[in-house]
Design a protein around this motif. Structure first.
Motif, PDB file in Angstrom:
ATOM      1  N   LEU A 105       1.299  -1.366  -0.005  1.00  0.00           N
ATOM      2  CA  LEU A 105       0.665   0.012   0.238  1.00  0.00           C
ATOM      3  C   LEU A 105       0.792   1.450  -0.218  1.00  0.00           C
ATOM      4  O   LEU A 105       0.763   2.626  -0.588  1.00  0.00           O
ATOM      5  N   ALA A 106       2.132   1.200   0.685  1.00  0.00           N
ATOM      6  CA  ALA A 106       2.648   2.658   1.280  1.00  0.00           C
ATOM      7  C   ALA A 106       4.172   2.387   1.727  1.00  0.00           C
ATOM      8  O   ALA A 106       4.385   1.075   2.386  1.00  0.00           O
ATOM      9  N   ILE A 107       4.879   3.205   1.356  1.00  0.00           N
ATOM     10  CA  ILE A 107       5.733   3.538   2.352  1.00  0.00           C
ATOM     11  C   ILE A 107       6.140   4.771   3.144  1.00  0.00           C
ATOM     12  O   ILE A 107       5.847   5.754   1.926  1.00  0.00           O
ATOM     13  N   ARG A 108       6.303   4.631   3.873  1.00  0.00           N
ATOM     14  CA  ARG A 108       6.705   6.270   5.057  1.00  0.00           C
ATOM     15  C   ARG A 108       7.946   5.489   5.911  1.00  0.00           C
ATOM     16  O   ARG A 108       8.372   5.095   5.718  1.00  0.00           O
ATOM     17  N   TYR A 109       9.198   6.896   5.716  1.00  0.00           N
ATOM     18  CA  TYR A 109       9.597   7.573   6.634  1.00  0.00           C
ATOM     19  C   TYR A 109       9.883   8.096   8.128  1.00  0.00           C
ATOM     20  O   TYR A 109       9.480   8.470   8.306  1.00  0.00           O
ATOM     21  N   GLU A 110      11.189   7.066   8.706  1.00  0.00           N
ATOM     22  CA  GLU A 110      10.465   7.895  10.182  1.00  0.00           C
ATOM     23  C   GLU A 110      12.542   7.289  11.128  1.00  0.00           C
ATOM     24  O   GLU A 110      12.258   6.680  11.007  1.00  0.00           O
ATOM     25  N   GLU A 111      12.534   8.196  10.524  1.00  0.00           N
ATOM     26  CA  GLU A 111      14.511   8.715  11.412  1.00  0.00           C
ATOM     27  C   GLU A 111      15.114   7.212  10.314  1.00  0.00           C
ATOM     28  O   GLU A 111      14.604   8.178   9.368  1.00  0.00           O
ATOM     29  N   GLU A 112      15.792   6.962  10.902  1.00  0.00           N
ATOM     30  CA  GLU A 112      16.461   5.966  10.216  1.00  0.00           C
ATOM     31  C   GLU A 112      15.421   4.679   9.338  1.00  0.00           C
ATOM     32  O   GLU A 112      15.958   4.014   8.366  1.00  0.00           O
ATOM     33  N   ASP A 113      14.827   4.630   9.182  1.00  0.00           N
ATOM     34  CA  ASP A 113      13.473   3.457   9.469  1.00  0.00           C
ATOM     35  C   ASP A 113      13.043   3.982   7.959  1.00  0.00           C
ATOM     36  O   ASP A 113      12.317   5.197   7.632  1.00  0.00           O
ATOM     37  N   THR A 114      12.908   3.376   7.406  1.00  0.00           N
ATOM     38  CA  THR A 114      11.756   2.772   6.739  1.00  0.00           C
ATOM     39  C   THR A 114      10.508   2.242   6.516  1.00  0.00           C
ATOM     40  O   THR A 114      10.921   0.831   6.903  1.00  0.00           O
TER      41      THR A 114
END
Length: 70
Positions: free
Chosen positions: A10-19
């Protein structure tokens, strides 16, 4: 991995060092896979949920009303 083979990406989001990669599974639940793009590894951490309230973090990436989830 079952999520990749059977899930609907469905989607990809980014949070600090994580995908964080979101999938929808036919059993009517969501799975978030955590990928460390710096180390280039899929982490063992994952999160599953059934509530659409948990999708708020993805509203900037996908239109939730347009999802064809069966």
């Amino acid at each position: 991995m079952l999520v990749w083979n059977e899930g609907q990406h469905l989607a990809i989001r980014y949070e600090e060092e994580d995908t964080i990669i979101l999938y929808y599974m036919a059993g009517k639940f969501f799975v978030e896979l955590y990928y460390d793009h710096v180390a280039n590894v899929l982490q063992t951490e994952l999160r599953t949920f059934t509530s659409s309230n948990c999708l708020e973090a993805y509203t900037g990436y996908i239109k939730l009303d347009d999802l064809a989830l069966d």
